[in-house]
Design an enzyme around this catalytic site. Structure first.
Site, PDB file in Angstrom:
ATOM      1  N   SER A  31     -10.402   3.728  -6.251  1.00 44.48           N
ATOM      2  CA  SER A  31     -11.008   4.302  -5.038  1.00 44.48           C
ATOM      3  C   SER A  31     -11.980   5.431  -5.355  1.00 44.48           C
ATOM      4  O   SER A  31     -12.455   6.113  -4.450  1.00 44.48           O
ATOM      5  CB  SER A  31      -9.904   4.810  -4.099  1.00 44.48           C
ATOM      6  OG  SER A  31      -9.118   3.744  -3.618  1.00 44.48           O
TER       7      SER A  31
ATOM      8  N   ASP B 144     -12.092   3.835   5.029  1.00 43.42           N
ATOM      9  CA  ASP B 144     -11.153   2.801   5.449  1.00 43.42           C
ATOM     10  C   ASP B 144     -11.654   2.051   6.680  1.00 43.42           C
ATOM     11  O   ASP B 144     -12.220   2.641   7.603  1.00 43.42           O
ATOM     12  CB  ASP B 144      -9.790   3.417   5.804  1.00 43.42           C
ATOM     13  CG  ASP B 144      -9.028   3.877   4.581  1.00 43.42           C
ATOM     14  OD1 ASP B 144      -9.501   3.656   3.450  1.00 43.42           O
ATOM     15  OD2 ASP B 144      -7.942   4.459   4.758  1.00 43.42           O
TER      16      ASP B 144
ATOM     17  N   ASP C 118       0.854  -1.186   0.000  1.00 43.21           N
ATOM     18  CA  ASP C 118       0.000   0.000   0.000  1.00 43.21           C
ATOM     19  C   ASP C 118       0.895   1.243   0.000  1.00 43.21           C
ATOM     20  O   ASP C 118       1.980   1.243  -0.589  1.00 43.21           O
ATOM     21  CB  ASP C 118      -0.967  -0.035   1.186  1.00 43.21           C
ATOM     22  CG  ASP C 118      -2.269   0.707   0.889  1.00 43.21           C
ATOM     23  OD1 ASP C 118      -2.346   1.921   1.189  1.00 43.21           O
ATOM     24  OD2 ASP C 118      -3.204   0.090   0.335  1.00 43.21           O
ATOM     25  N   ASP C 119       0.483   2.294   0.642  1.00 46.68           N
ATOM     26  CA  ASP C 119       1.183   3.577   0.589  1.00 46.68           C
ATOM     27  C   ASP C 119       2.565   3.494   1.250  1.00 46.68           C
ATOM     28  O   ASP C 119       2.882   2.534   1.960  1.00 46.68           O
ATOM     29  CB  ASP C 119       0.330   4.637   1.287  1.00 46.68           C
ATOM     30  CG  ASP C 119       0.619   6.058   0.826  1.00 46.68           C
ATOM     31  OD1 ASP C 119       1.615   6.270   0.102  1.00 46.68           O
ATOM     32  OD2 ASP C 119      -0.157   6.953   1.185  1.00 46.68           O
TER      33      ASP C 119
ATOM     34  N   ARG D  10     -13.234   0.675  -4.160  1.00 44.78           N
ATOM     35  CA  ARG D  10     -13.570   1.006  -2.786  1.00 44.78           C
ATOM     36  C   ARG D  10     -14.743   1.973  -2.791  1.00 44.78           C
ATOM     37  O   ARG D  10     -14.675   3.031  -3.376  1.00 44.78           O
ATOM     38  CB  ARG D  10     -12.351   1.625  -2.092  1.00 44.78           C
ATOM     39  CG  ARG D  10     -11.252   0.609  -1.733  1.00 44.78           C
ATOM     40  CD  ARG D  10     -11.633  -0.220  -0.530  1.00 44.78           C
ATOM     41  NE  ARG D  10     -12.063   0.637   0.548  1.00 44.78           N
ATOM     42  CZ  ARG D  10     -11.227   1.356   1.309  1.00 44.78           C
ATOM     43  NH1 ARG D  10      -9.925   1.282   1.116  1.00 44.78           N
ATOM     44  NH2 ARG D  10     -11.695   2.140   2.260  1.00 44.78           N
TER      45      ARG D  10
ATOM     46  N   LYS E 282      -3.689  -0.487  -7.126  1.00 45.90           N
ATOM     47  CA  LYS E 282      -4.734   0.252  -6.424  1.00 45.90           C
ATOM     48  C   LYS E 282      -4.482   1.735  -6.628  1.00 45.90           C
ATOM     49  O   LYS E 282      -3.402   2.242  -6.327  1.00 45.90           O
ATOM     50  CB  LYS E 282      -4.722  -0.079  -4.930  1.00 45.90           C
ATOM     51  CG  LYS E 282      -5.716   0.763  -4.125  1.00 45.90           C
ATOM     52  CD  LYS E 282      -5.566   0.515  -2.627  1.00 45.90           C
ATOM     53  CE  LYS E 282      -6.423   1.481  -1.831  1.00 45.90           C
ATOM     54  NZ  LYS E 282      -6.239   1.299  -0.365  1.00 45.90           N
TER      55      LYS E 282
ATOM     56  N   ASP F 229      -5.606   5.327  -5.510  1.00 46.63           N
ATOM     57  CA  ASP F 229      -6.295   6.085  -4.472  1.00 46.63           C
ATOM     58  C   ASP F 229      -6.634   7.489  -4.979  1.00 46.63           C
ATOM     59  O   ASP F 229      -6.304   7.841  -6.113  1.00 46.63           O
ATOM     60  CB  ASP F 229      -5.412   6.143  -3.220  1.00 46.63           C
ATOM     61  CG  ASP F 229      -6.214   6.183  -1.929  1.00 46.63           C
ATOM     62  OD1 ASP F 229      -7.405   6.546  -1.975  1.00 46.63           O
ATOM     63  OD2 ASP F 229      -5.651   5.865  -0.859  1.00 46.63           O
TER      64      ASP F 229
END
Length: 434
Positions: free
Chosen positions: A190, A219, A79-80, A215, A156, A158
Site C-alpha cells: 500500500s 479505499d 483483511d484487517d 494500492r 497485503k 498496509d
C-alpha cells in the site's frame, strides 16, 4: 533495539533485489472481505457477517461450488481485524482465539484442499488501521516467517500509523523477508497510496521490483461516485501508471463492489469493464451467499475475464474524452486483438455515439468484433461509421480482432487523441449497434 540503531542496520544491509516469486503473471482474482464486512467483530449478534473463520469458509465454499474458481477467482483474502490484540509469548502474531479457533494454518489448508489460496493482512506501522498489532521494522522477519509457517499465499501490507521513513525501509525489507522464507507469497504493497500515488514521491520502477501489486489510491466505497473518482484518477494519470504495470506487477484500483448496494446494473457493468481495461486485480467484496443473478452474470462474464487476464499484461488507456460526456478506452491484447470500451458519463438518457474504427486509429482492414455483454458479433471495415447506444453511466464493450496485424499508434496529449488522416465514406449510413 534503539530505533536509530535499527534504521542504520536496515540501511546498511539493504541491497537491490527483486521479488523473485514468479507469481501473479496475470492480475489476481478472488474475494476480499474489507469493503463489504469492514471490521465487524460482533460475532455474538452478527455471527454470519463478522470477521471470523466461518465467514471465510463460507466464501471459500461459494467460490468452490458456484463456478467462481474455474473462472480464476481463487484468492480468499482476510483483511484487517483478524488478529488478537496481543502477540503471543514468542512475539508472533496470532489470530483472535474466539473468532479463529482453528488458527490460520488450518484455514489455509481448507482453501488449498479446494484449489483456493488464502491471503492475509498486516500493517507496517505500530498498529493496523483497525488498531491491531502492526509489523514494525524489528518484526518484519518474524512475521514473514509466521506467514510462511501458516502456508499463507498472499500478504497485503498496509501503511497506517507509519511514516515515510518506516515505509521506505519496511516495504523493501518485507519483500526480501518473504523471499527468504522460501514459500511463494504474493506481496501487495500500500506504499504508493500513502505517498500520493505519483512521482517523485513514488518510484514505480522500484515498486515493480519488490511488489506484485500495489494500492495507488484511497479505499473504494460502495457508491458510484467512489468508483468514478477512482477511475478518473487512474486514467488522468495513465501516462505514469500504465508503464508500471505488467506480468507480476499490477496497479490496484481496489475492490469490485458489484453485488453490493451502491451500484446499478449499468454502473456494475461499467466498473467491470473499466477494471478489465486497466488490467486491474479482480477482488470482489460482496456476499457470495446471496449475490443476485445479475451481479453474478457480470462478475462471471468469461469474455471480460479473458480480457482482464490477457497474458500480455498491458494496461489500457483512455483515448478519447468527448465534451458530450462519452469516453473511449482501448487496451491491446494478444493475437493482435484489442478491447474497446465506450463509456457514458451522462445521466439523462441513452446516447447514440457515432464513430468509426478508423477515427479511433485502427489501420485499414476488416475487423471482427464481439459485444462482451450481449454476445453480438459482427464485422466492420475500418472506415465504416457505426453507432453505439450507451446507457447513462453505462458502457458498451467490444472485443476486436483482425485478420491481419493490428497496428495502432495513438498520440495522446491531455486526453485528446491526435488522429490519423481520415476521409469519410460518402453516401453511406452508419451501422447501428443497440
Amino acid at each position: 533495539m534503539h530505533f536509530a540503531v535499527l534504521v542504520f542496520a536496515c540501511v546498511a544491509t539493504m541491497t537491490t533485489f527483486a521479488l523473485d516469486n514468479g507469481l501473479m503473471r496475470t492480475p489476481p482474482m478472488g474475494w476480499l472481505a474489507w469493503e463489504r464486512y469492514r471490521c465487524d467483530i460482533d460475532c455474538k449478534n452478527d455471527p454470519k457477517n463478522c470477521i471470523s473463520e466461518n465467514l471465510f469458509i463460507d466464501m471459500a465454499d461459494r467460490l468452490f461450488e458456484d463456478g467462481w474458481k474455474e473462472l480464476g477467482y481463487v484468492y480468499v483474502n482476510i483483511d484487517d481485524c483478524w488478529s488478537s490484540m496481543e502477540r503471543d509469548k514468542d512475539g508472533q502474531l496470532q489470530p483472535d482465539p474466539n473468532r479463529f479457533p482453528g488458527g490460520i494454518r488450518k484455514l489455509a489448508r481448507y482453501m488449498h484442499d479446494r484449489g483456493l489460496k488464502l491471503g492475509i493482512y498486516g500493517d507496517i506501522g505500530t498498529h493496523t488501521c483497525g488498531g491491531y498489532p502492526g509489523t514494525t521494522l524489528d518484526k518484519i522477519e518474524i512475521d514473514a516467517q509466521t506467514l510462511a509457517d501458516w502456508e499463507v499465499d498472499m500478504f497485503k501490507f498496509d501503511g497506517c500509523y507509519s511514516n515515510a521513513l518506516m515505509q521506505e525501509l519496511g516495504y523493501p525489507l518485507m519483500s526480501k523477508a518473504l523471499n527468504a522464507t522460501g514459500r511463494p507469497i504474493a506481496y501487495s504493497c500500500s506504499w504508493p497510496a500513502y505517498q500520493g500515488g505519483l512521482p517523485p514521491k513514488v518510484n514505480y520502477t522500484q515498486l515493480g521490483q519488490i511488489c506484485n501489486l500495489w494500492r495507488n489510491y484511497g479505499d473504494i466505497q460502495d457508491s458510484w461516485n467512489s468508483v468514478l473518482n477512482i477511475a478518473d484518477w487512474f486514467f488522468e494519470n495513465q501516462d505514469v501508471l500504465a508503464p508500471a504495470a505488467g506480468p507480476g506487477r499490477w496497479n490496484d484500483p481496489d475492490m469490485l463492489v458489484i453485488g453490493d448496494f451502491g451500484l446499478s446494473m449499468d454502473q456494475s457493468r461499467s466498473q467491470m469493464a473499466l477494471w478489465a481495461i486497466m488490467a486491474a486485480p479482480l477482488f470482489m467484496s460482496n456476499d457470495l451467499r446471496t449475490i443476485s443473478s445479475g451481479a453474478r452474470s457480470i462478475l462471471q462474464n468469461k469474455m471480460i475475464i479473458s480480457i482482464n487476464q490477457d497474458p500480455l499484461g498491458i494496461q489500457g488507456r483512455r483515448i478519447l474524452k468527448e465534451k458530450i460526456g462519452i469516453e473511449v478506452f482501448w487496451r491491446p491484447l494478444s493475437n493482435n486483438a484489442s478491447a474497446l470500451v465506450f463509456f457514458s458519463r451522462r445521466t439523462d438518457m441513452p446516447y447514440r455515439y457515432k464513430t468509426s474504427l478508423s477515427k479511433l486509429n485502427y489501420t485499414t482492414g476488416i475487423y471482427k468484433f464481439t459485444d462482451v455483454y450481449t454476445g453480438q458479433t459482427d464485422v466492420l471495415k475500418d472506415s465504416t461509421e457505426f453507432v453505439v447506444s450507451v446507457n447513462p453511466t453505462g458502457v458498451v464493450m467490444w472485443y476486436v480482432s483482425a485478420p491481419g496485424k493490428l497496428q495502432y499508434h495513438p498520440f495522446i496529449r491531455r486526453d485528446k487523441l491526435h488522429r490519423q488522416t481520415y476521409d469519410a465514406e460518402e453516401n453511406t449510413l452508419p451501422r447501428v449497434f443497440l
